[in-house]
Design a protein around this motif. Structure first.
Motif, PDB file in Angstrom:
ATOM      1  N   ASN A   1      -5.986  -7.543   1.646  1.00 52.43           N
ATOM      2  CA  ASN A   1      -6.144  -6.118   1.387  1.00 52.43           C
ATOM      3  C   ASN A   1      -7.514  -5.837   0.775  1.00 52.43           C
ATOM      4  O   ASN A   1      -8.119  -6.697   0.125  1.00 52.43           O
ATOM      5  CB  ASN A   1      -5.053  -5.610   0.442  1.00 52.43           C
ATOM      6  CG  ASN A   1      -3.685  -5.631   1.108  1.00 52.43           C
ATOM      7  OD1 ASN A   1      -3.575  -5.575   2.326  1.00 52.43           O
ATOM      8  ND2 ASN A   1      -2.640  -5.740   0.303  1.00 52.43           N
TER       9      ASN A   1
ATOM     10  N   THR B   1       6.270  -2.895  11.516  1.00 56.42           N
ATOM     11  CA  THR B   1       6.112  -3.959  10.526  1.00 56.42           C
ATOM     12  C   THR B   1       4.915  -4.797  10.962  1.00 56.42           C
ATOM     13  O   THR B   1       4.885  -5.316  12.078  1.00 56.42           O
ATOM     14  CB  THR B   1       7.368  -4.839  10.427  1.00 56.42           C
ATOM     15  OG1 THR B   1       8.472  -4.042   9.985  1.00 56.42           O
ATOM     16  CG2 THR B   1       7.148  -5.980   9.449  1.00 56.42           C
TER      17      THR B   1
ATOM     18  N   LYS C   1       5.096  -6.914   6.767  1.00 53.00           N
ATOM     19  CA  LYS C   1       5.081  -5.871   5.743  1.00 53.00           C
ATOM     20  C   LYS C   1       5.379  -4.525   6.394  1.00 53.00           C
ATOM     21  O   LYS C   1       4.739  -4.157   7.382  1.00 53.00           O
ATOM     22  CB  LYS C   1       3.725  -5.831   5.039  1.00 53.00           C
ATOM     23  CG  LYS C   1       3.698  -4.887   3.843  1.00 53.00           C
ATOM     24  CD  LYS C   1       2.406  -5.046   3.065  1.00 53.00           C
ATOM     25  CE  LYS C   1       2.410  -4.165   1.820  1.00 53.00           C
ATOM     26  NZ  LYS C   1       1.169  -4.328   1.024  1.00 53.00           N
TER      27      LYS C   1
ATOM     28  N   GLN D   1       5.379  -0.696   7.328  1.00 48.99           N
ATOM     29  CA  GLN D   1       4.316   0.308   7.353  1.00 48.99           C
ATOM     30  C   GLN D   1       4.921   1.709   7.210  1.00 48.99           C
ATOM     31  O   GLN D   1       6.122   1.909   7.400  1.00 48.99           O
ATOM     32  CB  GLN D   1       3.523   0.195   8.650  1.00 48.99           C
ATOM     33  CG  GLN D   1       2.961  -1.188   8.918  1.00 48.99           C
ATOM     34  CD  GLN D   1       1.927  -1.625   7.901  1.00 48.99           C
ATOM     35  OE1 GLN D   1       0.884  -0.988   7.763  1.00 48.99           O
ATOM     36  NE2 GLN D   1       2.213  -2.708   7.166  1.00 48.99           N
TER      37      GLN D   1
ATOM     38  N   ALA E   1       0.933   2.512  12.726  1.00 48.09           N
ATOM     39  CA  ALA E   1       2.151   2.751  11.946  1.00 48.09           C
ATOM     40  C   ALA E   1       3.342   2.990  12.860  1.00 48.09           C
ATOM     41  O   ALA E   1       4.467   2.610  12.541  1.00 48.09           O
ATOM     42  CB  ALA E   1       1.942   3.954  11.023  1.00 48.09           C
TER      43      ALA E   1
ATOM     44  N   THR F   1      -2.594   3.060  10.075  1.00 44.36           N
ATOM     45  CA  THR F   1      -1.313   2.874   9.402  1.00 44.36           C
ATOM     46  C   THR F   1      -1.530   2.939   7.907  1.00 44.36           C
ATOM     47  O   THR F   1      -2.669   2.871   7.417  1.00 44.36           O
ATOM     48  CB  THR F   1      -0.680   1.519   9.791  1.00 44.36           C
ATOM     49  OG1 THR F   1       0.632   1.429   9.244  1.00 44.36           O
ATOM     50  CG2 THR F   1      -1.527   0.354   9.327  1.00 44.36           C
TER      51      THR F   1
ATOM     52  N   GLN G   1       0.142   1.305   4.151  1.00 41.39           N
ATOM     53  CA  GLN G   1       0.972   0.192   3.702  1.00 41.39           C
ATOM     54  C   GLN G   1       1.908   0.535   2.540  1.00 41.39           C
ATOM     55  O   GLN G   1       2.668  -0.319   2.087  1.00 41.39           O
ATOM     56  CB  GLN G   1       0.088  -0.987   3.288  1.00 41.39           C
ATOM     57  CG  GLN G   1      -0.695  -1.596   4.445  1.00 41.39           C
ATOM     58  CD  GLN G   1      -1.206  -2.971   4.109  1.00 41.39           C
ATOM     59  OE1 GLN G   1      -0.633  -3.989   4.481  1.00 41.39           O
ATOM     60  NE2 GLN G   1      -2.314  -3.016   3.377  1.00 41.39           N
TER      61      GLN G   1
ATOM     62  N   ASN H   1      -4.948  -0.159  -1.887  1.00 39.66           N
ATOM     63  CA  ASN H   1      -3.808  -0.962  -1.458  1.00 39.66           C
ATOM     64  C   ASN H   1      -2.977  -0.252  -0.390  1.00 39.66           C
ATOM     65  O   ASN H   1      -2.263  -0.894   0.384  1.00 39.66           O
ATOM     66  CB  ASN H   1      -2.928  -1.301  -2.655  1.00 39.66           C
ATOM     67  CG  ASN H   1      -1.944  -2.409  -2.351  1.00 39.66           C
ATOM     68  OD1 ASN H   1      -2.329  -3.482  -1.893  1.00 39.66           O
ATOM     69  ND2 ASN H   1      -0.663  -2.155  -2.585  1.00 39.66           N
TER      70      ASN H   1
ATOM     71  N   PRO I   1      -4.778   0.129   5.502  1.00 32.85           N
ATOM     72  CA  PRO I   1      -4.427  -1.034   6.320  1.00 32.85           C
ATOM     73  C   PRO I   1      -5.087  -2.301   5.777  1.00 32.85           C
ATOM     74  O   PRO I   1      -6.150  -2.238   5.151  1.00 32.85           O
ATOM     75  CB  PRO I   1      -4.981  -0.683   7.708  1.00 32.85           C
ATOM     76  CG  PRO I   1      -5.141   0.793   7.700  1.00 32.85           C
ATOM     77  CD  PRO I   1      -5.429   1.192   6.289  1.00 32.85           C
ATOM     78  N   ASP I   2      -4.456  -3.441   6.029  1.00 36.10           N
ATOM     79  CA  ASP I   2      -5.092  -4.690   5.625  1.00 36.10           C
ATOM     80  C   ASP I   2      -6.342  -4.927   6.460  1.00 36.10           C
ATOM     81  O   ASP I   2      -6.598  -4.247   7.452  1.00 36.10           O
ATOM     82  CB  ASP I   2      -4.115  -5.861   5.727  1.00 36.10           C
ATOM     83  CG  ASP I   2      -3.682  -6.161   7.152  1.00 36.10           C
ATOM     84  OD1 ASP I   2      -4.546  -6.395   8.013  1.00 36.10           O
ATOM     85  OD2 ASP I   2      -2.463  -6.149   7.414  1.00 36.10           O
TER      86      ASP I   2
ATOM     87  N   THR J   1      -6.007  -5.686  10.335  1.00 38.59           N
ATOM     88  CA  THR J   1      -5.499  -4.525  11.063  1.00 38.59           C
ATOM     89  C   THR J   1      -6.592  -3.473  11.194  1.00 38.59           C
ATOM     90  O   THR J   1      -6.740  -2.839  12.246  1.00 38.59           O
ATOM     91  CB  THR J   1      -4.275  -3.934  10.341  1.00 38.59           C
ATOM     92  OG1 THR J   1      -3.263  -4.932  10.233  1.00 38.59           O
ATOM     93  CG2 THR J   1      -3.726  -2.732  11.091  1.00 38.59           C
TER      94      THR J   1
END
Length: 633
Positions: free
Chosen positions: A223, A313, A317, A319, A441, A582, A584, A601, A604-605, A608
């Motif tokens: 992240n 997901t 994780k 979304q 998402a 998306t 998180q 946070n 998106p990571d 992604t």
């Protein structure tokens, strides 16, 4: 006689000679020079030869093989001279058979075909179609809507019969518009071979950027923990627009401006009353809302179509995707957000966020809106309305209208690439393992739900540019460039279509009695899967006025409207925080709790984010053969 006597020959001698040695009479040959011009020189590495047949009113020249161009010289031309023992008369049609080497399933596009007659007259045929495999393609020259030439009518009937074998209907997902059958796509080579060629023909800069983004995936980052990491990700591949957005994305006036002139100017509308589920008060926004609404200064963006969509997901994780309502106020020609509610049902756990809230409360609320915008734009206004519906128009066009039909001639140029792109999208974007499926998402289930819901909300008015602007009450909004430019393009297309079709349809009865036309309209309605009660999509067209509007709508959808919602994707989405694919974390249920770390946070990571940037970069990059004239308006 003098010559015979001087040669010592009598008349009887000469007669006897020619009786035993009859002269060889040289038959007269009629040479026809055929030249095929290509837009695409790649085909010469895979096509060994082309075969040409000329069909005339008086005769037909049998299949003749063209010369193979020597690459790279003459790289855009196939040539052949064919001889016929008699004049073929009026040229009705050209047949072209393409035989590939079989190494690569390649498609190519002839720009034009020229036929030079023995008299020196040159006939030119536009290259309307992609050519692939060993299929036969027909090019015809005809100006009459209802030809009386029996040979041509027979050829047109055979052409439609053959096309119906190639362009077959299928269903990709339940309650989606129908699409071209997968086997048909394979026979037309609409798959990987086409896509590889298209990607390789992109600008080198685009390919290098994608390559650089791929390398960044190897970084050991999960992240984002600092805004500098996001800037570092973007710094090597900014456009002037995305760089501007990076510097201004937090500003309220820019946030509001995007609803008018961003990549999706399709949601905003003027309102005269607040929705019942959006309880904004005068005190919240420091405005007399009823008075401002009467003045025409209050606007709404409602994402209710996203409500309850099952989300994705990613990397194990869950979304999140909001279904927000956004209230905007026009002030001094600027459109600014004054209230945001992130869920459709009001309640204590669904606060209305305001510009007076803390910095990251307000910023996170706006970012949830922009994430909803990404998903709705890509799935509804881009994928559904300019790709899937365009495919319905195109498949029906090829199944019902022969090449000599004026509507076919008007529209076929606007179908370029669409079937190929759509087939690739079903494979690489929205399939179970598609890029959009894996990195948005919405995910697979969400994409399916949004398309189904959106299709049920599609109306004829929403597809017709002037009607859509009027329905959303945006006729007089200042600084609305999508409307201003779109109106010019619609009017230009409408006038052109009206002028051309007016040459063929002298009265409404000709429209009503054109069976090929009516079959085209009928199949569009049937296979578009429109809501029969609400859509207003015509099942038949019985007047020239209505026909001109419908053809203009198809032309505009496949060209200008797609350009409006496609080519700005990387400009506006290239700076990821402006439109994350998306989120998180869930939409906040209270105010005053969001910190910068919590905001970061929620994004998106890292991987992604990179994947979504790659996707919009490739989708929005123009092809090398695109022609752009900045002075056209």
């Amino acid at each position: 006689m003098i010559l015979l006597k001087s040669a010592g020959l009598s008349v009887i001698d000469v007669f006897c000679f020619f009786r035993t040695h009859p002269p060889v009479i040289q038959k007269m040959a009629f040479p026809y020079e055929v030249t095929i011009h290509m837009k695409d020189s790649w085909s010469f590495s895979v096509y060994r030869s082309l075969y040409v047949t000329l069909v005339g009113k008086e005769a037909e020249i049998e299949k003749a093989k063209t010369s193979t161009p020597f690459y790279p010289f003459n790289k855009n031309v196939f040539k052949i001279t064919v001889n016929c023992p008699k004049d073929i008369g009026e040229l009705l049609m050209i047949k072209i058979d393409g035989y590939s080497s079989g190494l690569i399933p390649y498609t190519w596009h002839p720009e034009k075909v020229e036929v030079k007659f023995p008299s020196g007259i040159v006939f030119m045929f536009c290259g309307y179609q992609w050519i692939s495999g060993n299929n036969v393609y027909l090019f015809k020259e005809e100006t009459a809507l209802l030809s009386t030439n029996s040979k041509l009518l027979k050829v047109c009937s055979e052409e439609i019969e053959e096309r119906r074998k190639i362009y077959r209907w299928s269903t990709y997902e339940s309650k989606w518009p129908d699409c071209i059958d997968a086997d048909s796509a394979a026979s037309l080579h609409l798959g990987q071979g086409y896509l590889i060629t298209r990607i390789l023909k992109r600008e080198v800069k685009v390919l290098l950027t994608v390559g650089w983004l791929e390398l960044t995936k190897s970084r050991n980052i999960d992240n984002f923990t600092d805004m500098s990491q996001i800037k570092d990700l973007h710094k090597h591949h900014m456009t002037p627009t995305s760089e501007y957005i990076m510097n201004h994305w937090k500003e309220d006036d820019f946030f509001g401006r995007q609803f008018l002139n961003g990549v999706n100017p399709m949601v905003i509308k003027r309102i005269k009353a607040l929705p019942g589920n959006f309880p904004v008060t005068d005190e919240m926004v420091s405005l007399k809302l009823s008075s401002e609404m009467q003045k025409g200064n209050i606007f709404l963006c409602d994402y209710k179509i996203l409500d309850g969509v099952r989300t994705n997901t990613i990397n194990e994780k869950k979304q999140y995707l909001a279904a927000p309502l956004v209230l905007l106020h026009r002030d001094a020609d600027e459109m600014k957000p004054i209230a945001i509610q992130l869920k459709q049902k009001p309640g204590e756990d669904n606060p209305i966020f305001l510009p007076t809230d803390s910095e990251f409360d307000w910023l996170l609320a706006k970012t949830f809106v922009r994430s909803a915008e990404f998903n709705l734009h890509e799935i509804d206004y881009h994928l559904l309305r300019t790709h899937l519906l365009a495919e319905v128009f195109i498949v029906s066009l090829n199944r019902n209208l022969p090449g000599v039909h004026p509507i076919y001639k008007l529209l076929v140029r606007h179908t370029f690439d669409t079937l190929q792109i759509n087939n690739a999208a079903r494979t690489l974007l929205v399939s179970d393992n598609g890029v959009l499926t894996k990195n948005s998402a919405a995910g697979k289930d969400g994409i399916n739900t949004i398309v189904q819901r959106a299709l049920q909300s599609v109306t004829y008015a929403s597809l017709c540019f002037p009607d859509d602007i009027k329905e959303r009450d945006l006729d007089d909004v200042p600084n609305f460039y999508y409307r201003d430019d779109g109106r010019k393009l619609w009017d230009c297309m409408h006038q052109f279509v009206n002028d051309i079709l007016g040459l063929y349809y002298k009265n409404d009865d000709l429209v009503k009695n054109d069976k090929e036309l009516q079959n085209w309209i009928k199949e569009i309605f049937q296979h578009g899967c429109f809501d029969q009660e609400k859509s207003g999509i015509p099942k038949e067209i019985i007047s020239l006025v209505d026909l001109v509007k419908f053809v203009t709508m198809v032309m505009f959808t496949c060209s200008a409207q797609h350009a409006a919602v496609n080519f700005g994707q990387y400009d506006f989405y290239g700076w990821m925080p402006n439109c994350p694919a998306t989120m998180q974390v869930a939409p906040p249920i209270a105010k005053g709790e969001i910190t910068e770390a919590q905001f970061l946070n929620a994004l998106p990571d890292y991987k992604t984010a990179v994947q979504s940037m790659e996707t919009v970069l490739v989708l929005s990059a123009p092809t090398p053969d695109e022609v752009s004239d900045p002075n056209c308006l």
